[in-house]
Design a protein around this motif. Sequence first.
Motif, short mmCIF file in Angstrom:
data_model
loop_
_atom_site.label_atom_id
_atom_site.label_comp_id
_atom_site.label_asym_id
_atom_site.label_seq_id
_atom_site.Cartn_x
_atom_site.Cartn_y
_atom_site.Cartn_z
N GLU A 71 0.85 -1.31 -0.10
CA GLU A 71 -0.01 -0.11 0.03
C GLU A 71 0.95 1.34 0.11
O GLU A 71 1.70 1.59 0.76
CB GLU A 71 -0.91 0.05 1.25
N ASN A 72 0.64 2.16 -0.93
CA ASN A 72 1.57 3.29 -1.22
C ASN A 72 3.00 3.03 -0.96
O ASN A 72 3.79 3.67 -0.38
CB ASN A 72 1.13 4.33 -0.23
N GLY A 73 3.24 1.71 -1.56
CA GLY A 73 4.76 1.54 -1.74
C GLY A 73 5.61 0.77 -0.37
O GLY A 73 6.61 0.62 -0.25
N ARG A 74 4.37 0.62 0.76
CA ARG A 74 4.74 0.00 1.85
C ARG A 74 4.46 -1.57 1.93
O ARG A 74 3.30 -1.77 1.51
CB ARG A 74 4.26 0.64 3.05
N ASP A 75 5.36 -2.33 1.99
CA ASP A 75 5.25 -3.98 1.90
C ASP A 75 4.80 -4.42 3.47
O ASP A 75 5.52 -3.98 4.47
CB ASP A 75 6.25 -4.72 1.33
N SER A 76 3.52 -5.11 3.62
CA SER A 76 3.33 -5.77 4.78
C SER A 76 2.76 -7.10 4.89
O SER A 76 2.34 -7.52 3.67
CB SER A 76 2.66 -4.83 5.40
N ILE A 77 2.82 -7.90 5.84
CA ILE A 77 2.43 -9.12 5.80
C ILE A 77 1.11 -8.95 7.01
O ILE A 77 1.33 -8.37 8.09
CB ILE A 77 3.09 -10.18 6.42
N GLN A 78 -0.22 -9.20 6.88
CA GLN A 78 -1.35 -8.89 7.40
C GLN A 78 -2.31 -10.20 7.86
O GLN A 78 -2.54 -10.87 6.89
CB GLN A 78 -2.13 -7.82 6.63
N PHE A 79 -2.29 -10.11 8.93
CA PHE A 79 -3.35 -11.26 9.55
C PHE A 79 -4.76 -10.90 10.06
O PHE A 79 -4.68 -9.76 10.84
CB PHE A 79 -2.46 -11.96 10.75
N PHE A 80 -5.68 -11.43 9.48
CA PHE A 80 -7.23 -11.07 9.93
C PHE A 80 -7.74 -12.05 10.72
O PHE A 80 -7.58 -13.57 10.43
CB PHE A 80 -7.99 -10.37 8.65
N ASP A 81 -8.75 -11.67 11.43
CA ASP A 81 -9.50 -12.80 12.07
C ASP A 81 -10.92 -13.15 11.21
O ASP A 81 -11.06 -12.45 10.16
CB ASP A 81 -9.87 -12.49 13.64
N LYS A 82 -11.51 -13.99 11.77
CA LYS A 82 -12.55 -14.69 10.97
C LYS A 82 -13.79 -13.61 10.80
O LYS A 82 -14.79 -13.73 9.87
CB LYS A 82 -13.22 -15.91 11.83
N ALA A 83 -13.57 -12.53 11.55
CA ALA A 83 -14.76 -11.36 11.52
C ALA A 83 -14.14 -10.28 10.51
O ALA A 83 -14.80 -9.15 10.35
CB ALA A 83 -14.98 -10.68 12.75
N GLY A 84 -13.02 -10.56 9.77
CA GLY A 84 -12.38 -9.77 8.91
C GLY A 84 -11.72 -8.62 9.66
O GLY A 84 -11.18 -7.59 8.75
N GLU A 85 -11.58 -8.58 11.03
CA GLU A 85 -10.72 -7.39 11.38
C GLU A 85 -9.44 -7.96 11.51
O GLU A 85 -8.77 -8.97 11.66
CB GLU A 85 -11.15 -7.27 12.84
N ALA A 86 -8.27 -6.78 11.20
CA ALA A 86 -6.77 -6.92 11.43
C ALA A 86 -6.25 -7.26 12.73
O ALA A 86 -6.77 -6.59 13.79
CB ALA A 86 -6.08 -5.64 10.73
N VAL A 87 -5.68 -8.30 13.08
CA VAL A 87 -5.16 -8.69 14.29
C VAL A 87 -4.02 -8.16 14.48
O VAL A 87 -3.43 -7.70 15.47
CB VAL A 87 -5.07 -10.39 14.61
#
Length: 347
Positions: free
Chosen positions: A122-138
């Motif tokens: 996103e905007n040139g920033r790389d990340s690894i993202q984990f979400f829960d079953k409700a779709g919220e970022a953990v």
Amino acid sequence: YMNMEQQRSDSLRERHGALVEEHPKLRIRERAQRLGVTEAELVAAGCGVASRQLGGTAQALFRDLGTLGSVMALSRNDHAVHERHGQYQSIEANGPVGIVLGPDIDLRMFFGGWKHFYAVTENGRDSIQFFDKAGEAVHKIYRTDQTDATAWSAYIERHAAQEIAPVRVEGFQRIDEADAPADDGALRAHWRALKDTHDFFAMLRQFKVSRLGALRAVGPDLAQRVDKRAVETVLEHSAATGLSIMCFVANRGIVQIHTGAVKKLLRTGPWFNVLDETFNLHLNTEAVASSWVVNKPTVDGWVTSLELYGEDGGMIVQFFGERKPGQPELPEWRHLLASLCPQALAA
């Protein structure tokens, strides 16, 4: 079927594009709220980001994070954001509860509800993202200038999903708990007999009472409300004296902990910030409904914490003096917290 998925993604991207045009400054969490979807759905559909789904379990993804070198770890809830630079070390992630115990990145993971995982740019920033079953970022892990770029790319190739699974949002079951214990005296007696701060959660479950409900019921020598500026007093004291503190920010799936003194403090509107080289805290003090000093007995003596709660009764952030099991609390921390209290604490 894939066609319908495609149409849903396309229409979401269209609505998202219109929102960004109108409100270019919104963060993805706020954009999701405005659009009535979850952050995971925006990421999956590539709304304002490029994303690749990662496969396997959260545990397997975590066990491999040590390969990346230095990164930035971010965990947040609605009102506090905790960012810590360092390496993922001493990772244990086999069962439903995991732990990262490095000197810098210090986490407790509760993997039960973790579900959707992505590599995101996103905007040139790389990340690894984990979400829960409700779709919220953990939890999110950001690549920095210190990160091993080759290892980062290799990690993503290694863990890229073989098949793309659409995001289906599920709710979490409500915890069965009351806002007051059935028996204040029994709760108080149990509290006074605690031997370890980690037994606190089991006590709440046993009495089927919310955390805030327990604080209200147990008596001012064990938990008492303090002024809403208490958090600023504590952080300013740490910055002025070098007092080493522990700062915990949690959501449904993780607790992220920073240990050390804080240095650079800055207020920007409702947000009170710690802006240090390896640790950032962003705290929305306007969202704090109550602040409490909490006093628990342990085999190492009394342990005190400052805890901030939101309107919904959820904990926003928690502070302790630096300590390890087997060590008594820092007298300077105890003195600081006692000085915030209108009434005496049990000692």
